[in-house]
Write a protein that holds these residues in place. Structure first.
Motif, short mmCIF file in Angstrom:
data_model
loop_
_atom_site.label_atom_id
_atom_site.label_comp_id
_atom_site.label_asym_id
_atom_site.label_seq_id
_atom_site.Cartn_x
_atom_site.Cartn_y
_atom_site.Cartn_z
N SER A 120 40.87 -8.06 39.91
CA SER A 120 39.78 -8.10 38.93
C SER A 120 38.94 -6.84 39.04
CB SER A 120 38.95 -9.34 39.24
OG SER A 120 37.68 -9.22 38.70
N SER A 121 38.73 -6.13 37.93
CA SER A 121 37.99 -4.86 37.98
C SER A 121 36.86 -4.81 36.95
CB SER A 121 38.95 -3.69 37.75
OG SER A 121 39.62 -3.82 36.50
N ASP A 122 36.53 -5.95 36.32
CA ASP A 122 35.50 -5.93 35.27
C ASP A 122 34.12 -5.67 35.84
OD1 ASP A 122 36.00 -8.49 36.43
OD2 ASP A 122 34.65 -9.38 34.96
N TYR A 123 33.92 -6.00 37.12
CA TYR A 123 32.78 -5.39 37.80
C TYR A 123 32.94 -5.47 39.31
CZ TYR A 123 29.72 -9.19 39.53
OH TYR A 123 29.18 -10.22 40.23
N ARG A 154 32.67 -0.48 37.29
CA ARG A 154 33.75 -1.30 36.73
C ARG A 154 34.90 -0.34 36.46
NH1 ARG A 154 31.46 -2.78 30.56
NH2 ARG A 154 30.78 -0.65 30.08
N ALA A 155 36.12 -0.85 36.45
CA ALA A 155 37.29 0.02 36.29
C ALA A 155 38.27 -0.64 35.36
CB ALA A 155 37.94 0.29 37.64
N ARG A 181 25.97 -0.19 32.32
CA ARG A 181 26.92 -0.90 33.18
C ARG A 181 27.71 0.05 34.07
NH1 ARG A 181 28.27 -6.22 30.88
NH2 ARG A 181 27.00 -6.53 29.02
N VAL A 188 34.28 -10.93 44.27
CA VAL A 188 34.01 -9.62 43.68
C VAL A 188 34.15 -8.56 44.77
CG1 VAL A 188 32.32 -8.23 42.47
CG2 VAL A 188 32.49 -10.67 41.97
#
Lengths: 328, 328
Positions: free
Chosen positions: A117-120, A78-79, A11, A194
């Motif tokens: 949002s930083s999950d991807y 992702r961060a 990922r 995104v």
């Protein structure tokens, strides 16, 4: 130094060093497997990364490959934190003016900033996937920095030292969802799509005089379907610079290494430079013509965001995305 | 199954399986080095983790150690996404009533939810570090779930299947910073402190009948300086259940594995159960007595959050934090 993350079976992608001209890359996996790992251990890994970068630019790095932006994820795929400011008040002012609202005076004292949002993050050439054109799909072209660990109560003077990497980005915004969502009072969630960052992240030294330690003094160029939407200067009218934004974010808590801080949509008071989002073009049309003319994105539309140095060379590579319908 | 992350030299801790009675632990490093790695590969690692958990509960796991919550980080010491809902409308209603505001009808249709800071969470016994008592330091005791990958447009029915782990948490809230920040319209940033989760995260099956697939039907107990503040039922008056919250979050984008979704402050319409935050106690006092009596935290105060099963056993271990002054 220029860094990218190539898509692989993980990922977080595989860290590579990219040549200054964006043509070649060399794996940095033996130094740091991922960009997050590198930023977690920045002081330790920097000398080896810089040595590899020097080798690569001289054509002497072992295992050199062609750099293909289509194979790149966002530098951080992702961060752990993505904080987006709204530092260009001409953007805020124009968008509010179009709906007959003045800009509150406190916006001059305290930066607007939201937790994003930083999950991807998608790759720079990946599509913008949305379920409906009715969402009012728009771009926001911005500058961002990546920090190392920032202590709580960090002053702007100290904050400048925590800028380790610089990127450009497209923050997809869903204009017809945002107003009702913001009215609820808890900020953006469904109203943002995104985010996509540029193919490479660069160290500030790579920007030469264009980076003054506080902001990036170059135009940011946006095309929609091959027509230029604008190229306002990112160094002009940035009311809160990056150290001010970082310091604001760290007022009541520390920021972890790998925090990404965005400038908000680049925007100049001089409207002749054009726009870094469709919404501003529409606001301008509303003020001047009584109604907006420029449509939001339809399926199939393309958006391209890029920054060139004084010699016309692309610094970060292009973000080039097509808006497509999401199907489950 | 119960999982924890022990503090080590890395930012993500070391994954351990914890016995049902919270007394023992065994390293799961050979299965997954970190909880994020486990949730990234959940289906692959689950059988081996479950087998180790069974061994541990039978006293047969190799290398068993005593489990010490003081050595534990939050189960995810940092996460790629932390979304906090506000699903108990009695909390929203009471807090608004104290300032003479009604609750908008649309709050019944669409959940309140904000993107929270997840770049680091403190351990369950770590202090709450704040620079000033003037920030109006408060707790918010909540339930949270961790999901695997959730597709965009996920329905509530589908969302229930994506709940992989359950935790409790203390979401430190800075009451004197929040109003001006929310007025700016971009949600919480400076108004929230660092969040702490329980020593262990548990799989839903571990909760037996108390987990009905949508919410957790047990009281959540809060003590401030050894005096009980409340123990409202987390299964009562949860207007939006976890599948509804997950579905809301995934309306316009997918959610990455390891997304943490919070319930918001647990709160019952029956005020005799007490409160999961000081702010509600103060709101109640304002409505009944004309002014608030319960003070926000002073330096040195302690807060304890815990949940017990029907037999009185602690499920997640206690969050037990002291409020201390942050000094640079």
């Amino acid at each position: 130094m220029k860094l990218a993350s190539l898509k692989n079976h993980t990922r977080d992608g595989q860290l590579v060093v990219v040549s200054r001209d964006l043509r070649h890359a060399a794996s940095a996996a033996h130094i740091a497997p991922t960009l997050q790992h590198a930023i977690d251990h920045w002081a330790d890994v920097l000398p080896a990364l810089q040595a590899l970068y020097a080798q690569l630019n001289e054509g002497k790095a072992p295992g050199t490959i062609a750099f293909d932006a289509a194979a790149a994820a966002s530098p951080l795929p992702r961060a752990y934190q993505w904080l987006d400011g709204s530092a260009y008040l001409s953007h805020v002012e124009l968008v509010r003016k179009a709906r007959g609202a003045a800009m509150p005076q406190e916006f001059l004292k305290d930066p607007l900033m939201y937790q994003g949002s930083s999950d991807y993050f998608t790759g720079p050439l990946d599509p913008v996937l949305v379920a409906s054109e009715d969402w009012g799909v728009d771009l926001e072209a911005e500058i961002a920095v990546i920090t190392d660990d920032v202590p709580m109560l960090c002053t702007p003077e100290e904050a400048a030292r925590h800028v380790k990497l610089v990127m450009i980005l497209n923050d997809t915004s869903l204009r017809h969802i945002i107003p009702a969502e913001l009215n609820k009072g808890f900020g953006f969630l469904n109203g943002k799509g995104v985010t996509a960052f540029s193919p490479v992240a660069v160290t500030p030294d790579e920007l030469g005089d264009a980076w003054d330690g506080r902001k990036l003094n170059l135009p940011l160029t946006v095309h929609v379907n091959n027509a230029k939407l604008g190229s306002p200067s990112a160094g002009t009218d940035m009311y809160f610079d990056f150290p001010a934004l970082i310091s604001h974010a760290a007022k009541t808590r520390p920021l972890g290494a790998g925090t990404v801080i965005g400038s908000g949509t680049v925007s100049n008071h001089d409207r002749s430079a054009g726009f870094c989002c469709i919404s501003e073009a529409r606001a301008m049309e509303t003020v001047e013509l009584g109604e907006p003319k420029t449509p939001f994105f339809a399926f199939g539309d393309r958006v391209r965001v890029e920054m060139f140095d004084a010699a016309g060379r692309s610094i970060f590579g292009a973000i080039d995305q097509q808006v497509l319908q999401y199907a489950r």
